[in-house]
Design a protein around this motif. Structure first.
Motif, PDB file in Angstrom:
ATOM      1  N   UNK A 147      48.375  37.783   5.737  1.00 28.62           N
ATOM      2  CA  UNK A 147      47.532  38.030   6.899  1.00 28.62           C
ATOM      3  C   UNK A 147      48.098  39.091   7.838  1.00 28.62           C
ATOM      4  N   UNK A 148      49.036  39.932   7.349  1.00 31.36           N
ATOM      5  CA  UNK A 148      49.681  40.935   8.208  1.00 31.36           C
ATOM      6  C   UNK A 148      49.252  42.338   7.770  1.00 31.36           C
ATOM      7  N   UNK A 149      48.717  43.173   8.700  1.00 26.66           N
ATOM      8  CA  UNK A 149      48.406  44.576   8.371  1.00 26.66           C
ATOM      9  C   UNK A 149      49.689  45.317   7.998  1.00 26.66           C
ATOM     10  N   UNK A 150      49.606  46.204   6.986  1.00 28.56           N
ATOM     11  CA  UNK A 150      50.808  46.821   6.420  1.00 28.56           C
ATOM     12  C   UNK A 150      50.740  48.346   6.515  1.00 28.56           C
TER      13      UNK A 150
ATOM     14  N   UNK B 101      38.385  46.273  10.343  1.00 27.22           N
ATOM     15  CA  UNK B 101      39.160  46.678   9.158  1.00 27.22           C
ATOM     16  C   UNK B 101      40.028  45.534   8.652  1.00 27.22           C
ATOM     17  N   UNK B 102      40.550  44.704   9.558  1.00 28.16           N
ATOM     18  CA  UNK B 102      41.467  43.640   9.155  1.00 28.16           C
ATOM     19  C   UNK B 102      40.768  42.283   8.999  1.00 28.16           C
TER      20      UNK B 102
ATOM     21  N   UNK C 233      41.463  39.785   5.926  1.00 26.59           N
ATOM     22  CA  UNK C 233      42.720  39.073   5.710  1.00 26.59           C
ATOM     23  C   UNK C 233      43.344  38.581   7.022  1.00 26.59           C
ATOM     24  N   UNK C 234      42.895  39.120   8.164  1.00 34.57           N
ATOM     25  CA  UNK C 234      43.423  38.681   9.457  1.00 34.57           C
ATOM     26  C   UNK C 234      42.263  38.536  10.431  1.00 34.57           C
ATOM     27  N   UNK C 235      41.420  37.516  10.251  1.00 37.06           N
ATOM     28  CA  UNK C 235      40.216  37.378  11.080  1.00 37.06           C
ATOM     29  C   UNK C 235      40.510  37.145  12.555  1.00 37.06           C
TER      30      UNK C 235
END
Length: 838
Positions: free
Chosen positions: A219-222, A354-355, A358-360
């Motif tokens: 759940x972390x943007x990379x 955009x996220x 995976x990261x609502x």
């Protein structure tokens, strides 16, 4: 949130406007910006949730030349200055994290380079300013193998920047089993981001490790960093996929929606591209690498603003190094900000959308930060006065150059358009060192034609006054042509032990390639080193004593012997040179300082030669243009063009180079008419001194008294002895005259000098004595009388001409008086007739 460091005090001065001549390596010029001293507080509506991610591209040359180039000249190096600036302004710019893109050093096996890099990065450690770092190809002992084939226990990267050091950072998440790749999770504006740093030439095992990291933190943007991903085309704009970028895309990026942004270095320049991953989402890929620019990159780093409120990602490219240099060291390449297409940009990214997959729960933080890119620009411009103005301008004509004392040879190509044949002579305008072309059949060249060498005047360097160049087509290692001095040319035996300057203009063809054209030479002093006392070496022992050419990496290489040949050669290297672009190259050897300095378009290169004075030579050997000379024969032809070339027997400074213009300020008008001249003056003379060969032009004054039309338009040339004169014999009419005289070399002229004088009016002719007309015959005309009919004077007697002055149709005064007398007689006769009729 990461801790924020207070900014250091700054001297506040007004930033001056920047004046530049041109930049190397495709770097764009920064537009003038508001300084921090005068910037107004941002309006409340400009506040948003923002932070800045710092990016350090390849630092290899900063580390390599820290001890022997930067520290002696400046007391510090660009790498150390970058990290000091980042920590000083971490609070101003809200910098939670820094990315290093690899190539930390240039030579992995040299301890001093790692010490310089350690000194720079320790500043971030001591300030608790976290960062990720990875090895590039220059940071490993064998760059030709995958990372899992390295002896990682002996790799310097692991000793200096491996897992042990990384683990001391608050953001550290772990390293791969080799210790060469690492990941960090940092917090910014209340949200978490990952920096995933993957080593050079990553093996399948390393990519599997990277995937495991992503799987563990779904759940972390990379933000992915790796030393080599996308490349840039020769136009320095267009992105190019590489084997590395495609492999990483297919194996790691496209299938992981978390990866939304990548950075890499390695390839020289700046570009970016956007690709869609398997989820239909954008992945932004950015290349940033300035190692081949001025001073090994001139301290440029990336500052990436994340605006989470308004949904944008903006990049500024700036140099803390430039703004701290002493004013007297600045060149036109020293700009604090780069504003090229891929050096300053803003792209929209709705981070929450955009996220969302995976990261609502991703959301912006508090809207309390001003626009940080503006703040970065203001900080960098605060107090920066800019380089001194550049005075170079385009030449007016072929004479518009500075003649330098001590010139031994000066080859120019103007007037020689077409194929350079057996009878073509390229004149040395300074001496008896004319160039001719050997018959290709008499050389060991393969496939060379006479048509391979031509002189053209359609494409030359903008600062060369020669306006022509010789071009070598279809050149390679075995196919070549060259121009050579004769066997008895004085320059062949020139003693340059007291220093020298070599200048030339060169350009590589657009289709230049490393395999065919690498290590070719443009200018060579032929001979054989092994025969003049040079100790045997592994490389180039039988090469010529002196040569200027291009390496397989498109770097200018100048190799030359000291006057004492037993000391061996000394080499200068430029940064990367672009194809299909003209460059002015000046090589200046100063025996007093024992240095040889290469200048490319006026800027000194970083890698200059030291402990060298003068030049050894091989007696009885010529100078050639267009090829190398090794093993007593020509080879490696120059694939491109060469412009005018000059050799001077002493070190010079830039004000004497061919890029400077002739001095026209010595123009003087020493003789000229003045005051009021006599009415019968038949000529006037203007004379003085000026630049030999320049035109002296006489024209009506721009304002004030108007010159007579016939007294303008005169042109003369300044004689070889510097004198000139203009004699005017027409248009010398009565009245006031004002003219301007100026000196010009073609299109370039200086401010004119004004001359004013007057010519007296001619005295009027005396009027004839009055006469009493005979009585008129009633009903007729007095015999012999002349009756005015309104015709011009010339029509009256067939010989009288109109006078000068403002009315060319007026009759002479004598004719007018006679007409009045006749008219009076007619009126008197009419009156008598009326009286007689009562």
């Amino acid at each position: 949130m990461s801790s924020r460091l207070p900014s250091s005090p700054r001297t506040r001065r007004t930033a001056a406007a920047l004046t530049v001549a041109g930049l190397a390596a495709g770097l764009a010029v920064a537009a003038p910006a508001t300084t921090a001293a005068t910037a107004a507080a941002p309006p409340a509506e400009d506040l948003a949730s923002r932070f800045t991610l710092a990016v350090l591209p390849d630092t290899q040359f900063y580390s390599r030349y820290s001890a022997d180039q930067f520290l002696p000249r400046y007391g510090t190096d660009p790498f150390a200055t970058q990290t000091q600036w980042l920590t000083a302004h971490a609070d101003d710019l809200r910098i939670p994290f820094t990315l290093h893109l690899g190539d930390i050093v240039d030579r992995a096996g040299v301890e001093a380079e790692w010490r310089a890099a350690d000194n720079a990065m320790r500043t971030l450690d001591e300030a608790a300013a976290p960062y990720s770092i990875l090895p590039g190809n220059h940071d490993v002992l064998n760059s030709g193998v995958r990372d899992d084939q390295l002896d990682v226990a002996n790799e310097p990267f692991n000793r200096w920047f491996g897992a042990t050091r990384a683990a001391k950072q608050s953001t550290y998440g772990g390293s791969d089993p080799l210790g060469l790749s690492q990941f960090h999770i940092f917090e910014a504006e209340g949200q978490r981001f990952m920096s995933l740093a993957v080593a050079w030439n990553a093996s399948d095992a390393t990519l599997a490790w990277a995937q495991s990291v992503l799987d563990a933190h779904p759940d972390v943007p990379v933000i992915l960093t790796s030393h080599a991903l996308i490349n840039v085309a020769a136009d320095q704009t267009s992105p190019i996929e590489t084997g590395d970028s495609q492999r990483m895309w297919d194996r790691l990026i496209r299938g992981n929606d978390q990866i939304f942004l990548t950075f890499n270095g390695h390839f020289h320049g700046a570009t970016r591209q956007v690709k869609q991953n398997d989820f239909g989402h954008d992945v932004h890929q950015v290349l940033m690498d300035y190692q081949m620019a001025y001073e090994g990159g001139n301290g440029y780093l990336g500052l990436v603003e994340f605006d989470l409120t308004n949904g944008s990602l903006s990049l500024e490219t700036g140099s803390p190094w430039v703004v701290q240099k002493p004013q007297d060291t600045l060149t036109s390449y020293d700009q604090p900000l780069l504003d090229g297409e891929h050096q300053r940009f803003s792209i929209p990214i709705d981070f929450r959308e955009r996220f969302a997959g995976f990261a609502p729960g991703f959301t912006a933080g508090s809207a309390d930060e001003p626009k940080l890119t503006d703040a970065a620009r203001a900080i960098l411009l605060d107090g920066f006065e800019g380089p001194d103005p550049i005075s170079t301008e385009a030449p007016g004509n072929e004479l518009d150059f500075v003649e330098a004392e001590g010139t031994l040879a000066h080859w120019r190509f103007n007037g020689q358009d077409g194929v350079v044949g057996a009878d073509t002579v390229i004149e040395d305008i300074a001496g008896d060192n004319d160039l001719t072309r050997p018959d290709p059949a008499d050389t060991n060249a393969v496939g060379t034609l006479w048509e391979d060498v031509t002189v053209q005047s359609t494409d030359v360097h903008g600062y060369s006054s020669d306006a022509a160049a010789v071009c070598f087509d279809d050149s390679s290692g075995s196919r070549f042509s060259y121009l050579t001095t004769g066997p008895d040319a004085p320059i062949n035996e020139a003693d340059l032990s007291q220093g020298y300057t070599i200048e030339t203009f060169v350009k590589m063809d657009a289709d230049w390639n490393a395999s065919a054209n690498g290590w070719s030479k443009a200018l060579t002093r032929t001979g054989n080193r092994s025969q003049i006392g040079v100790p045997e070496t592994r490389w180039d022992w039988t090469a010529s004593p002196t040569a200027l050419g291009i390496s397989n990496l498109r770097e200018f290489q100048y190799t030359s012997l000291d006057a004492d040949a037993s000391l061996g050669d000394r080499v200068n290297w430029s940064g990367e040179i672009m194809v299909d672009q003209w460059q002015h190259v000046a090589i200046v050897n100063d025996p007093e300082s024992r240095t040889t300095t290469m200048y490319v378009d006026g800027a000194p290169v970083l890698r200059n030669a030291t402990n060298v004075g003068g030049m050894a030579w091989h007696e009885g050997h010529s100078w050639i243009l267009g090829a190398d000379w090794t093993d007593d024969a020509a080879r490696n032809g120059w694939h491109g063009c060469i412009g005018e070339t000059r050799i001077i027997d002493r070190p010079t400074t830039p004000d004497e180079w061919l890029t400077q213009r002739a001095d026209l300020t010595g123009f003087e008008v020493r003789e000229a008419p003045s005051g009021e001249l006599a009415a019968d003056v038949s000529s006037v003379r203007f004379a003085g001194v000026g630049f030999p060969g320049a035109e002296v032009r006489l024209a009506p004054a721009a304002e004030g008294m108007a010159a007579r039309a016939d007294l303008s338009g005169a042109v003369t040339a300044v004689a070889a002895d510097g004198t000139w004169e203009i004699v005017v014999t027409s248009g010398l009419t009565a009245g006031e005259h004002a003219v301007e005289l100026s000196q010009a070399l073609g299109a370039r002229s200086i401010a004119p000098q004004r001359v004013a004088f007057a010519i007296a009016a001619a005295a009027p002719a005396p009027a004839p004595a009055p006469t009493t007309p005979a009585p008129a015959v009633p009903g007729g005309t007095q015999p012999g009388a002349t009756v005015p009919t309104g015709a011009p004077a010339a029509d009256v007697d067939g010989s009288l001409a109109a006078t000068g002055g403002d009315s060319g149709s007026m009759m002479p005064l004598a004719v007018a008086a006679s007409a009045l007398t006749v008219l009076g007689g007619v009126l008197l006769a009419l009156r008598r007739r009326r009286i007689a009729r009562g």
